[in-house]
Write a protein that holds these residues in place. Structure first.
Motif, PDB file in Angstrom:
ATOM      1  N   ALA A  12       0.826  -1.222   0.000  1.00  0.00           N
ATOM      2  CA  ALA A  12       0.000   0.000   0.000  1.00  0.00           C
ATOM      3  C   ALA A  12       0.856   1.265   0.000  1.00  0.00           C
ATOM      4  CB  ALA A  12      -0.934  -0.010   1.214  1.00  0.00           C
ATOM      5  N   SER A  13       1.939   1.286   0.761  1.00  0.00           N
ATOM      6  CA  SER A  13       2.790   2.482   0.796  1.00  0.00           C
ATOM      7  C   SER A  13       3.491   2.682  -0.555  1.00  0.00           C
ATOM      8  CB  SER A  13       3.811   2.411   1.929  1.00  0.00           C
ATOM      9  OG  SER A  13       4.683   1.319   1.747  1.00  0.00           O
ATOM     10  N   LEU A  14       3.802   1.590  -1.237  1.00  0.00           N
ATOM     11  CA  LEU A  14       4.407   1.684  -2.572  1.00  0.00           C
ATOM     12  C   LEU A  14       3.388   2.239  -3.565  1.00  0.00           C
ATOM     13  CD1 LEU A  14       6.629   1.231  -4.668  1.00  0.00           C
ATOM     14  CD2 LEU A  14       5.886  -1.154  -4.823  1.00  0.00           C
ATOM     15  N   GLN A  15       2.137   1.794  -3.477  1.00  0.00           N
ATOM     16  CA  GLN A  15       1.097   2.320  -4.369  1.00  0.00           C
ATOM     17  C   GLN A  15       0.970   3.836  -4.200  1.00  0.00           C
ATOM     18  OE1 GLN A  15      -2.440  -0.048  -3.534  1.00  0.00           O
ATOM     19  NE2 GLN A  15      -2.179  -1.070  -5.501  1.00  0.00           N
ATOM     20  N   GLU A  16       0.999   4.295  -2.963  1.00  0.00           N
ATOM     21  CA  GLU A  16       0.903   5.732  -2.682  1.00  0.00           C
ATOM     22  C   GLU A  16       2.108   6.478  -3.254  1.00  0.00           C
ATOM     23  OE1 GLU A  16      -1.084   8.937  -1.747  1.00  0.00           O
ATOM     24  OE2 GLU A  16      -1.893   6.932  -1.460  1.00  0.00           O
ATOM     25  N   LYS A  17       3.283   5.889  -3.086  1.00  0.00           N
ATOM     26  CA  LYS A  17       4.516   6.504  -3.606  1.00  0.00           C
ATOM     27  C   LYS A  17       4.474   6.591  -5.135  1.00  0.00           C
ATOM     28  CE  LYS A  17       8.199   5.852  -1.224  1.00  0.00           C
ATOM     29  NZ  LYS A  17       8.417   7.200  -0.756  1.00  0.00           N
ATOM     30  N   LEU A  18       3.968   5.554  -5.792  1.00  0.00           N
ATOM     31  CA  LEU A  18       3.863   5.557  -7.253  1.00  0.00           C
ATOM     32  C   LEU A  18       2.881   6.617  -7.731  1.00  0.00           C
ATOM     33  CD1 LEU A  18       3.923   1.717  -7.911  1.00  0.00           C
ATOM     34  CD2 LEU A  18       5.662   3.367  -8.643  1.00  0.00           C
ATOM     35  N   LYS A  19       1.798   6.808  -6.992  1.00  0.00           N
ATOM     36  CA  LYS A  19       0.809   7.826  -7.340  1.00  0.00           C
ATOM     37  C   LYS A  19       1.442   9.231  -7.269  1.00  0.00           C
ATOM     38  CE  LYS A  19      -3.250   6.700  -6.019  1.00  0.00           C
ATOM     39  NZ  LYS A  19      -4.403   6.391  -5.182  1.00  0.00           N
ATOM     40  N   LYS A  20       2.192   9.477  -6.195  1.00  0.00           N
ATOM     41  CA  LYS A  20       2.862  10.772  -6.039  1.00  0.00           C
ATOM     42  C   LYS A  20       3.931  10.955  -7.113  1.00  0.00           C
ATOM     43  CE  LYS A  20       2.061  11.383  -1.129  1.00  0.00           C
ATOM     44  NZ  LYS A  20       2.566  11.115   0.207  1.00  0.00           N
ATOM     45  N   PHE A  21       4.625   9.872  -7.435  1.00  0.00           N
ATOM     46  CA  PHE A  21       5.692   9.915  -8.433  1.00  0.00           C
ATOM     47  C   PHE A  21       5.129  10.318  -9.796  1.00  0.00           C
ATOM     48  CE2 PHE A  21       8.885   7.773 -11.230  1.00  0.00           C
ATOM     49  CZ  PHE A  21      10.032   8.378 -10.727  1.00  0.00           C
ATOM     50  N   ARG A  22       3.956   9.824 -10.123  1.00  0.00           N
ATOM     51  CA  ARG A  22       3.300  10.131 -11.397  1.00  0.00           C
ATOM     52  C   ARG A  22       3.092  11.628 -11.564  1.00  0.00           C
ATOM     53  NH1 ARG A  22       0.285   8.573 -15.299  1.00  0.00           N
ATOM     54  NH2 ARG A  22       0.051   6.367 -14.997  1.00  0.00           N
ATOM     55  N   PHE A  23       2.778  12.324 -10.467  1.00  0.00           N
ATOM     56  CA  PHE A  23       2.457  13.747 -10.546  1.00  0.00           C
ATOM     57  C   PHE A  23       3.574  14.641 -10.020  1.00  0.00           C
ATOM     58  CE2 PHE A  23      -1.653  11.516 -10.361  1.00  0.00           C
ATOM     59  CZ  PHE A  23      -2.137  11.914 -11.596  1.00  0.00           C
ATOM     60  N   ARG A  24       4.784  14.117 -10.011  1.00  0.00           N
ATOM     61  CA  ARG A  24       5.911  14.909  -9.504  1.00  0.00           C
ATOM     62  C   ARG A  24       6.147  16.128 -10.389  1.00  0.00           C
ATOM     63  NH1 ARG A  24      10.783  13.470 -12.054  1.00  0.00           N
ATOM     64  NH2 ARG A  24      12.097  13.733 -10.239  1.00  0.00           N
ATOM     65  N   LYS A  25       6.652  17.211  -9.793  1.00  0.00           N
ATOM     66  CA  LYS A  25       6.868  18.473 -10.517  1.00  0.00           C
ATOM     67  C   LYS A  25       8.311  18.631 -10.992  1.00  0.00           C
ATOM     68  CE  LYS A  25       2.679  19.966  -9.639  1.00  0.00           C
ATOM     69  NZ  LYS A  25       1.754  19.167 -10.401  1.00  0.00           N
ATOM     70  N   GLU A  26       9.223  17.844 -10.439  1.00  0.00           N
ATOM     71  CA  GLU A  26      10.631  17.969 -10.806  1.00  0.00           C
ATOM     72  C   GLU A  26      10.820  17.657 -12.291  1.00  0.00           C
ATOM     73  OE1 GLU A  26      10.293  17.225  -6.511  1.00  0.00           O
ATOM     74  OE2 GLU A  26       9.485  16.194  -8.254  1.00  0.00           O
ATOM     75  N   THR A  27      11.862  18.245 -12.870  1.00  0.00           N
ATOM     76  CA  THR A  27      12.091  18.073 -14.308  1.00  0.00           C
ATOM     77  C   THR A  27      13.351  17.253 -14.595  1.00  0.00           C
ATOM     78  OG1 THR A  27      13.252  20.187 -14.388  1.00  0.00           O
ATOM     79  CG2 THR A  27      10.891  20.214 -14.892  1.00  0.00           C
ATOM     80  N   ASN A  28      13.807  16.491 -13.621  1.00  0.00           N
ATOM     81  CA  ASN A  28      14.973  15.630 -13.844  1.00  0.00           C
ATOM     82  C   ASN A  28      14.512  14.183 -14.037  1.00  0.00           C
ATOM     83  OD1 ASN A  28      14.100  15.231 -11.224  1.00  0.00           O
ATOM     84  ND2 ASN A  28      16.141  15.115 -10.335  1.00  0.00           N
ATOM     85  N   ASN A  29      15.435  13.339 -14.440  1.00  0.00           N
ATOM     86  CA  ASN A  29      15.137  11.913 -14.545  1.00  0.00           C
ATOM     87  C   ASN A  29      15.119  11.331 -13.131  1.00  0.00           C
ATOM     88  OD1 ASN A  29      15.281  12.198 -17.305  1.00  0.00           O
ATOM     89  ND2 ASN A  29      17.335  11.353 -17.486  1.00  0.00           N
ATOM     90  N   ALA A  30      14.160  10.461 -12.869  1.00  0.00           N
ATOM     91  CA  ALA A  30      14.071   9.834 -11.549  1.00  0.00           C
ATOM     92  C   ALA A  30      13.534   8.419 -11.715  1.00  0.00           C
ATOM     93  CB  ALA A  30      13.158  10.649 -10.637  1.00  0.00           C
ATOM     94  N   ALA A  31      13.773   7.600 -10.699  1.00  0.00           N
ATOM     95  CA  ALA A  31      13.355   6.203 -10.797  1.00  0.00           C
ATOM     96  C   ALA A  31      12.935   5.656  -9.443  1.00  0.00           C
ATOM     97  CB  ALA A  31      14.488   5.349 -11.353  1.00  0.00           C
ATOM     98  N   ILE A  32      12.029   4.694  -9.512  1.00  0.00           N
ATOM     99  CA  ILE A  32      11.661   3.890  -8.347  1.00  0.00           C
ATOM    100  C   ILE A  32      11.996   2.445  -8.713  1.00  0.00           C
ATOM    101  CG2 ILE A  32       9.764   3.010  -6.961  1.00  0.00           C
ATOM    102  CD1 ILE A  32       8.417   5.714  -7.183  1.00  0.00           C
ATOM    103  N   LEU A  33      12.839   1.834  -7.900  1.00  0.00           N
ATOM    104  CA  LEU A  33      13.250   0.447  -8.116  1.00  0.00           C
ATOM    105  C   LEU A  33      12.477  -0.423  -7.129  1.00  0.00           C
ATOM    106  CD1 LEU A  33      15.293  -1.311  -9.703  1.00  0.00           C
ATOM    107  CD2 LEU A  33      16.919  -0.924  -7.846  1.00  0.00           C
ATOM    108  N   MET A  34      11.827  -1.475  -7.648  1.00  0.00           N
ATOM    109  CA  MET A  34      10.983  -2.330  -6.819  1.00  0.00           C
ATOM    110  C   MET A  34      11.398  -3.787  -6.943  1.00  0.00           C
ATOM    111  SD  MET A  34       7.570  -0.449  -8.137  1.00  0.00           S
ATOM    112  CE  MET A  34       8.388  -0.190  -9.706  1.00  0.00           C
ATOM    113  N   LYS A  35      11.150  -4.523  -5.867  1.00  0.00           N
ATOM    114  CA  LYS A  35      11.422  -5.958  -5.873  1.00  0.00           C
ATOM    115  C   LYS A  35      10.262  -6.675  -5.189  1.00  0.00           C
ATOM    116  CE  LYS A  35      14.053  -6.002  -1.549  1.00  0.00           C
ATOM    117  NZ  LYS A  35      15.347  -6.307  -0.951  1.00  0.00           N
ATOM    118  N   ILE A  36      10.283  -7.992  -5.277  1.00  0.00           N
ATOM    119  CA  ILE A  36       9.258  -8.794  -4.613  1.00  0.00           C
ATOM    120  C   ILE A  36       9.846  -9.385  -3.336  1.00  0.00           C
ATOM    121  CG2 ILE A  36       7.932 -10.936  -4.753  1.00  0.00           C
ATOM    122  CD1 ILE A  36       7.341 -10.312  -7.645  1.00  0.00           C
TER     123      ILE A  36
END
Length: 142
Positions: A12-36
């Motif tokens: 659930a916390s990852l889902q929230e982080k992905l939602k915020k990441f989608r609407f980020r205002k920064e103009t640089n390249n960024a990444a979220i790395l995920m594992k199982i």
């Protein structure tokens, strides 16, 4: 071989982080790395990166384990426009354990749907993960 494919839930916390990441205002390249998390059968955050290239992400990937990456990429078009496509990259290197590969492959669609992603790519050889590779993949969406 069992016919039941294990599909992992997304933390659930990852889902929230992905939602915020989608609407980020920064103009640089960024990444979220995920594992199982294999024991919990849960897709979890491994690490977040700001101002990172695909080549640098490649260095962060384990050699023989799959990973999910959501990458916000600053793309400059031929006519000078700039866009920030959100790319989902499934890294599944040759030599992964079959059960790991199946768990990641089975969970990919749920993660893509929960994060509402449309630019979905897969890479088997981490050395292919370059800016040129991504530009070529993104050219399909123009």
């Amino acid at each position: 071989m069992s016919s039941s494919l294990v599909v992992c839930e997304v933390d659930a916390s990852l889902q929230e982080k992905l939602k915020k990441f989608r609407f980020r205002k920064e103009t640089n390249n960024a990444a979220i790395l995920m594992k199982i998390d294999m024991e919990k059968q849960l897709v979890i955050l491994e690490e977040e990166f700001e101002n990172i290239t695909l080549e640098e992400i490649r260095e962060e990937l384990p050699e023989r384990q799959p990973r999910f990456i959501v990458y916000s990429y600053k793309l400059t078009h031929g006519d000078g426009r700039i866009s920030y496509p959100l790319c989902f990259i499934f890294s599944s290197p040759v030599g992964c354990k079959p059960e790991q590969q199946m768990m990641y492959a089975g969970s990919k669609n749920r993660l893509v749907q929960s994060a509402d992603l449309t630019k979905i790519f897969e890479v088997r050889n981490p050395d292919d993960l370059t800016e040129d590779w991504l530009k070529e993949k993104l050219s399909f969406f123009r």
